[in-house]
Design a protein around this motif. Structure first.
Motif, PDB file in Angstrom:
ATOM      1  N   LYS A 684       0.806  -1.215   0.000  1.00  0.00           N
ATOM      2  CA  LYS A 684       0.000   0.000   0.000  1.00  0.00           C
ATOM      3  C   LYS A 684       0.842   1.270   0.000  1.00  0.00           C
ATOM      4  CE  LYS A 684      -4.062  -2.014   2.243  1.00  0.00           C
ATOM      5  NZ  LYS A 684      -5.013  -1.917   3.364  1.00  0.00           N
ATOM      6  N   GLN A 685       2.156   1.121   0.002  1.00  0.00           N
ATOM      7  CA  GLN A 685       3.017   2.301  -0.049  1.00  0.00           C
ATOM      8  C   GLN A 685       2.979   2.903  -1.458  1.00  0.00           C
ATOM      9  OE1 GLN A 685       4.810   3.752   2.472  1.00  0.00           O
ATOM     10  NE2 GLN A 685       5.266   5.360   1.025  1.00  0.00           N
ATOM     11  N   GLU A 686       2.642   4.169  -1.573  1.00  0.00           N
ATOM     12  CA  GLU A 686       2.555   4.835  -2.876  1.00  0.00           C
ATOM     13  C   GLU A 686       3.849   5.601  -3.138  1.00  0.00           C
ATOM     14  OE1 GLU A 686      -0.849   7.287  -3.021  1.00  0.00           O
ATOM     15  OE2 GLU A 686      -2.292   5.612  -2.890  1.00  0.00           O
ATOM     16  N   TYR A 687       4.358   5.486  -4.359  1.00  0.00           N
ATOM     17  CA  TYR A 687       5.580   6.177  -4.759  1.00  0.00           C
ATOM     18  C   TYR A 687       5.244   7.171  -5.865  1.00  0.00           C
ATOM     19  CZ  TYR A 687       8.083   2.536  -2.193  1.00  0.00           C
ATOM     20  OH  TYR A 687       8.546   1.697  -1.224  1.00  0.00           O
ATOM     21  N   GLN A 688       5.788   8.378  -5.755  1.00  0.00           N
ATOM     22  CA  GLN A 688       5.616   9.412  -6.771  1.00  0.00           C
ATOM     23  C   GLN A 688       6.929   9.521  -7.544  1.00  0.00           C
ATOM     24  OE1 GLN A 688       2.688  10.795  -7.306  1.00  0.00           O
ATOM     25  NE2 GLN A 688       1.788   9.708  -5.554  1.00  0.00           N
ATOM     26  N   PHE A 689       7.065   8.734  -8.610  1.00  0.00           N
ATOM     27  CA  PHE A 689       8.322   8.695  -9.351  1.00  0.00           C
ATOM     28  C   PHE A 689       8.442   9.917 -10.263  1.00  0.00           C
ATOM     29  CE2 PHE A 689       7.789   4.259  -8.212  1.00  0.00           C
ATOM     30  CZ  PHE A 689       9.085   3.911  -7.834  1.00  0.00           C
ATOM     31  N   SER A 690       9.643  10.440 -10.335  1.00  0.00           N
ATOM     32  CA  SER A 690       9.951  11.560 -11.226  1.00  0.00           C
ATOM     33  C   SER A 690      11.445  11.539 -11.507  1.00  0.00           C
ATOM     34  CB  SER A 690       9.539  12.903 -10.596  1.00  0.00           C
ATOM     35  OG  SER A 690      10.264  13.126  -9.399  1.00  0.00           O
ATOM     36  N   LYS A 691      11.857  12.377 -12.416  1.00  0.00           N
ATOM     37  CA  LYS A 691      13.265  12.471 -12.793  1.00  0.00           C
ATOM     38  C   LYS A 691      13.981  13.395 -11.808  1.00  0.00           C
ATOM     39  CE  LYS A 691      16.097  13.837 -16.773  1.00  0.00           C
ATOM     40  NZ  LYS A 691      16.012  14.381 -18.134  1.00  0.00           N
ATOM     41  N   VAL A 692      14.932  12.856 -11.021  1.00  0.00           N
ATOM     42  CA  VAL A 692      15.610  13.639  -9.988  1.00  0.00           C
ATOM     43  C   VAL A 692      17.121  13.502 -10.167  1.00  0.00           C
ATOM     44  CG1 VAL A 692      13.715  13.420  -8.358  1.00  0.00           C
ATOM     45  CG2 VAL A 692      15.529  11.710  -8.354  1.00  0.00           C
ATOM     46  N   ASN A 693      17.817  14.548  -9.706  1.00  0.00           N
ATOM     47  CA  ASN A 693      19.286  14.557  -9.740  1.00  0.00           C
ATOM     48  C   ASN A 693      19.788  13.968  -8.425  1.00  0.00           C
ATOM     49  OD1 ASN A 693      22.007  15.036  -9.977  1.00  0.00           O
ATOM     50  ND2 ASN A 693      21.782  17.129 -10.729  1.00  0.00           N
ATOM     51  N   LEU A 694      20.433  12.800  -8.490  1.00  0.00           N
ATOM     52  CA  LEU A 694      20.882  12.103  -7.298  1.00  0.00           C
ATOM     53  C   LEU A 694      21.926  12.913  -6.539  1.00  0.00           C
ATOM     54  CD1 LEU A 694      20.660   9.488  -5.673  1.00  0.00           C
ATOM     55  CD2 LEU A 694      22.450   8.517  -7.094  1.00  0.00           C
ATOM     56  N   PHE A 723      21.103  11.491 -13.162  1.00  0.00           N
ATOM     57  CA  PHE A 723      19.648  11.475 -13.015  1.00  0.00           C
ATOM     58  C   PHE A 723      19.142  10.039 -12.868  1.00  0.00           C
ATOM     59  CE2 PHE A 723      20.438  15.520 -15.056  1.00  0.00           C
ATOM     60  CZ  PHE A 723      19.567  16.366 -14.400  1.00  0.00           C
ATOM     61  N   VAL A 724      18.142   9.879 -11.983  1.00  0.00           N
ATOM     62  CA  VAL A 724      17.492   8.590 -11.774  1.00  0.00           C
ATOM     63  C   VAL A 724      15.983   8.817 -11.720  1.00  0.00           C
ATOM     64  CG1 VAL A 724      19.437   7.567 -10.541  1.00  0.00           C
ATOM     65  CG2 VAL A 724      17.665   8.794  -9.270  1.00  0.00           C
ATOM     66  N   ARG A 836      19.970   4.092 -13.883  1.00  0.00           N
ATOM     67  CA  ARG A 836      20.202   5.470 -14.311  1.00  0.00           C
ATOM     68  C   ARG A 836      19.365   5.767 -15.549  1.00  0.00           C
ATOM     69  NH1 ARG A 836      26.123   8.143 -15.859  1.00  0.00           N
ATOM     70  NH2 ARG A 836      25.361  10.235 -16.310  1.00  0.00           N
ATOM     71  N   ILE A 837      18.950   7.041 -15.707  1.00  0.00           N
ATOM     72  CA  ILE A 837      18.246   7.472 -16.915  1.00  0.00           C
ATOM     73  C   ILE A 837      19.041   8.584 -17.566  1.00  0.00           C
ATOM     74  CG2 ILE A 837      16.001   6.820 -16.016  1.00  0.00           C
ATOM     75  CD1 ILE A 837      15.451   9.735 -15.442  1.00  0.00           C
ATOM     76  N   ASN A 838      18.787   8.794 -18.881  1.00  0.00           N
ATOM     77  CA  ASN A 838      19.516   9.832 -19.607  1.00  0.00           C
ATOM     78  C   ASN A 838      19.072  11.214 -19.146  1.00  0.00           C
ATOM     79  OD1 ASN A 838      20.849   7.918 -21.144  1.00  0.00           O
ATOM     80  ND2 ASN A 838      19.192   7.819 -22.637  1.00  0.00           N
TER      81      ASN A 838
END
Length: 839
Positions: A684-694, A723-724, A836-838
């Motif tokens: 039930k844990q909700e995650y709000q994924f987005s492109k962030v600078n680690l 970015f991840v 990792r993402i571009n």
């Protein structure tokens, strides 16, 4: 004499010169406009910077006023430092504005006067500020209020008006610069209009030139060429042009002269050709007579060759097909083509009734003329009975007329079909509509080909019978194989079910002898030779102890096998070869065939080790939760009781309240950890994924931990941004927990290393401490809920054992992994790897 340029060169030169001229004019105009625009843009930027500086000057003044008021209100010495710094900044900024005013001519006098008034207002205000500060230091509050009413309000208003007037002068100059910039922008639209007008005038001139020097001469040439195409001889008046059109006119006139000359030559040769044609026609008639005679001979040879080819093809068809339908279709069709017959029917004798026959093949007839099964026609029956061939010429029926519209007679030939022993097994009827008269000359050929057909068909019938028998054997064999395979599959399925079962199973006969043991049972006992032994012997060897023997477990088993007890259920504990406790529950069931007496017993050994571990974990959870909740609650209640029932100094009250707040936060964090882990495990844990600078996340976390802590966080990385795809809050919690553990378990160290490395696909973050380390035998248990390393060095360090469990859940939800390496007494390194993402 210089040769004049060609027409194409002149047109190209005119277009090139025109385009070059207008391009130079446009480039020059836009260059001048661009320079004027750049100059005006530079002025706008300068005025904008000056307005910002005046705003900054006003901000410094406002900061000084607020700091002064803060000092008067609270008396903190920190405000005096801010006043001094603002005073120096205001003076320096005002000097810069004064220097700029002397460099700009427009409104120079007004701006210099405004700056002079600002300086006077500033001096008056600062004199009042210094007097008020002195009075504040002496504690004369009433005199400060009197000075504020008499001097301060007026000085403050004068300063604001002077700054606003100076700002307004620069605003007026900036508006004028914008207006001039708009004028230059208008010129950008005017220049293309003038260039388009020039191009239009040039185009009109070019069209007139092309009409006079190109189009009109070409029309004259076209008119002359049409006259020449119509058979006339026409010439174009030559001009003195030496360009392409002049050359074309000369060529057309020369061509017309040559055509006239060749016309005369052709008329002379035509008379001679007519005479030769008459002679050739006479010779051609003789050749045609000879050709007709040769064609008749060739036709006879071709027919004979074709007939031989058809016979050869027919004989090939008799032996080239494996099934009866293909054999009849190909061979009968080929036979009709050889004999020039139009239709045929093939029938077989009915072995049960000689008056009935089975028609197996027809071709060329109407569907209703000869059905597939009916009473044998009279002549066909006679041909089969007597074994002779019969011929009948008859009138065409109405059904046949629908196919053969112009024919009135048909010739039927009835042939018996005989095997190599002269036994008749069927008949064949051949019908011809185009050769209705009987031809004795073809009897021999028909008789021979039909005999070949009879022998081939008889062989085909024998082969079909053998093939049907073979197919039936194959079908029976396939059915047998399927049944056998089904039995094997059922056996394998039962074996797979028993082998895949997580519970140990023993199957005994009615005497208690073991007939089957699944792999789980053999693995649990580490014993392979179980089949053939008595179950009581197995019980004594592996499961019985003196205490259990006294309790009567073996006696109950014996009584159950003898039928004295209806149920058998026992629980026991034993140690495997690694000295690990294993908890078992064994129960027995009677095995019997349908409708028969019992045939044996099935003993099921259920492994209860995980259930016991869960019970132990529940007890441990209750213990940890009760201890971790009781400690902060006891602290909060104790200090609250002191605050409620005792009078304390403000310093102690502040200290006790801070302690209560700290313990309350600890209690809240503990409950949040419990709730977060519970939500994660139930999904039930909700995650709000987005492109962030680690790197930004790690920078912020390191700055937070360095503030108020003894450890320094050292970041090491090769790239400026990585970015991840992640939930920024959850990922921050991962590194907060790991750095918190690193600080907590390295009390003697002064820094923590955070190393970031990345490739094209993955990012690895290492958090390294130089503290107590982790024992080598812990393994993956370190990430279990409520697990804490139990030794004397860690007893004074608080915690619930939930941090690393939460970290692992979050990392795996981000499609990543976490691991660690540690040397006891030297420190630990935790590794977090995420995709990792571009950028």
């Amino acid at each position: 004499m210089t040769k004049r340029r060609g027409l194409a060169s002149r047109i190209a030169l005119l277009i090139f010169v025109s385009l070059l001229f207008y391009s130079i004019v446009a480039a020059s105009a836009y260059l001048v406009i661009n320079q004027l625009q750049n100059t005006q843009d530079q002025e706008i930027i300068t005025y904008g910077k000056t307005l910002k500086e005046i705003d900054q000057l006003e901000s410094i003044y406002d900061e000084l006023v607020l700091s002064f008021r803060g000092y008067i209100a609270f008396g903190t010495t920190h405000q005096l430092t801010i006043i001094e710094q603002a005073k120096m900044d205001f003076i320096n900024q005002l000097k810069e504005q004064k220097a700029k005013t002397s460099q700009i001519q427009e409104f120079q006098k007004e701006k210099q006067q405004a700056i002079a008034e600002i300086e006077d207002s500033w001096k008056a205000y600062m004199k009042w500020v210094e007097a008020c500060i002195q009075l504040k230091k002496e504690g004369k509050t009433e005199e400060i209020e009197t000075l504020r009413v008499q001097v301060g309000t007026e000085a403050l208003g004068n300063m604001n008006e002077d700054l606003a007037r100076l700002y307004r002068y620069y605003e007026i100059q900036m508006d004028q610069a914008y207006q001039e910039r708009e004028t230059y922008n208008t010129w950008e639209y005017v220049v293309p209009v003038f260039i388009l007008l020039g191009l239009l005038i040039t185009g009109i001139f070019l069209v007139r030139f092309l009409r006079r020097d190109v189009v009109t001469p070409i029309e004259e040439i076209d008119k002359t060429m049409k006259q020449i195409s119509a058979g006339e001889f026409a010439w174009i008046p030559e001009n003195k042009r030496d360009d392409e059109l002049g050359t074309l006119v000369k060529g057309i006139n020369q061509m017309s002269s040559e055509l006239e000359l060749r016309q005369r030559e052709l008329e002379d040769s035509n008379i001679e050709l007519i005479a030769q044609r008459d002679m050739l026609e006479t010779q051609n008639e003789e050749i045609m007579a000879q050709q007709i005679e040769q064609e008749e001979t060739l036709y006879k040879l071709t027919n004979r060759e074709q007939e031989l080819e058809y016979i050869t093809n027919y004989q090939e068809k008799l032996a080239s097909y494996s099934d009866l339908d293909s054999f009849l279709h190909q061979s009968v069709s080929s036979l009709l083509r050889v004999l020039h017959y139009d239709a045929a029917i093939v029938g077989l004798r009915n072995t049960d009734d000689e008056d009935l026959g089975n028609v197996v093949f027809t071709t060329g007839y109407n569907n209703s003329h000869y059905p597939r099964s009916e009473q044998i026609p009279g002549l066909a029956k006679r041909a089969m009975t007597e074994g002779v061939e019969l011929v009948r010429v008859r009138a065409v029926t109405e059904d046949e007329k629908a196919i053969h519209m112009e024919l009135s007679k048909a010739c039927d030939r009835y042939n018996p079909l005989q095997n190599d022993n002269k036994e008749v097994f069927g008949f064949m009827i051949l019908t011809s509509y185009h050769q209705a008269e009987y031809q004795e000359s073809r009897d021999r050929l028909v008789r021979g080909l039909v005999k070949q057909f009879s022998l081939a068909m008889y062989t085909q019938l024998l082969n079909d019978e053998r093939r049907k028998q073979a197919d039936e054997l194959v079908r029976l064999n396939e059915t047998l194989k399927k049944e056998q395979q089904h039995i094997e599959e059922q056996r394998d399925l039962i074996k797979q079910i028993l082998n895949a079962n997580h519970e140990g199973m023993l199957l005994c006969n009615s005497e208690g002898i073991i007939m089957y043991a699944n792999p789980r049972m053999e693995k649990n006992l580490n014993e392979c030779n179980l089949i053939g032994r008595h179950v009581t012997e197995l019980w004594v060897q592996f499961f019985d102890t003196p205490n259990r023997t006294e309790s009567g477990a073996l006696t109950q088993l014996t009584e159950y096998l003898q039928g004295d007890n209806e149920n058998f259920i026992q629980r026991f504990t034993w140690q495997d070869e690694n000295q690990q406790k294993i908890y078992f529950e064994v129960y027995a069931t009677v095995a019997s065939n349908e409708g028969e007496e019992k045939s044996g017993y099935l003993f099921v050994f259920r492994d209860r080790t995980e259930e016991e571990k869960v019970d132990e974990m529940k007890n441990e959870v209750i213990s940890v939760v009760s201890h971790e909740l009781r400690t902060p609650l006891a602290t909060v209640l104790g200090f609250m009781e002191i605050l409620l029932h005792r009078e304390l100094s403000p310093e102690k009250q502040q200290k006790y309240l801070e302690t209560i707040y700290k313990e309350g936060k600890r209690l809240s964090q503990l409950l949040n950890d419990f709730l977060d882990l519970q939500r994660m495990q139930v999904g039930k844990q909700e995650y709000q994924f987005s492109k962030v600078n680690l790197l930004e996340i790690l920078h912020d976390i390191s700055e937070q931990w360095e503030t108020g802590h003894s450890h320094k966080i050292k970041l090491t990385y090769d790239e400026e941004s990585i970015f991840v795809e992640a939930d920024e809050g959850q990922l921050s919690q991962v590194f907060h927990n790991l750095i918190s553990n690193a600080v907590k378990y390295s009390p003697e160290a002064d820094h923590i290393d955070v190393n970031i490395t990345a490739d094209e696909k993955m990012v690895r973050v290492e958090i390294k401490d130089y503290g107590l380390g982790i024992p080598a035998d812990i393994g993956e248990k370190l990430f279990d809920k409520f697990y804490r390393v139990d030794n004397s060095d860690r007893r004074q360090i608080g915690g619930t054992g939930l941090g690393l469990a939460i970290v692992k859940e979050i990392v795996e939800s981000h499609n990543g992994s976490i691991s660690y390496r540690s040397i006891l007494g030297q420190g630990s390194s935790f590794y977090v790897i995420v995709p990792r993402i571009n950028s």
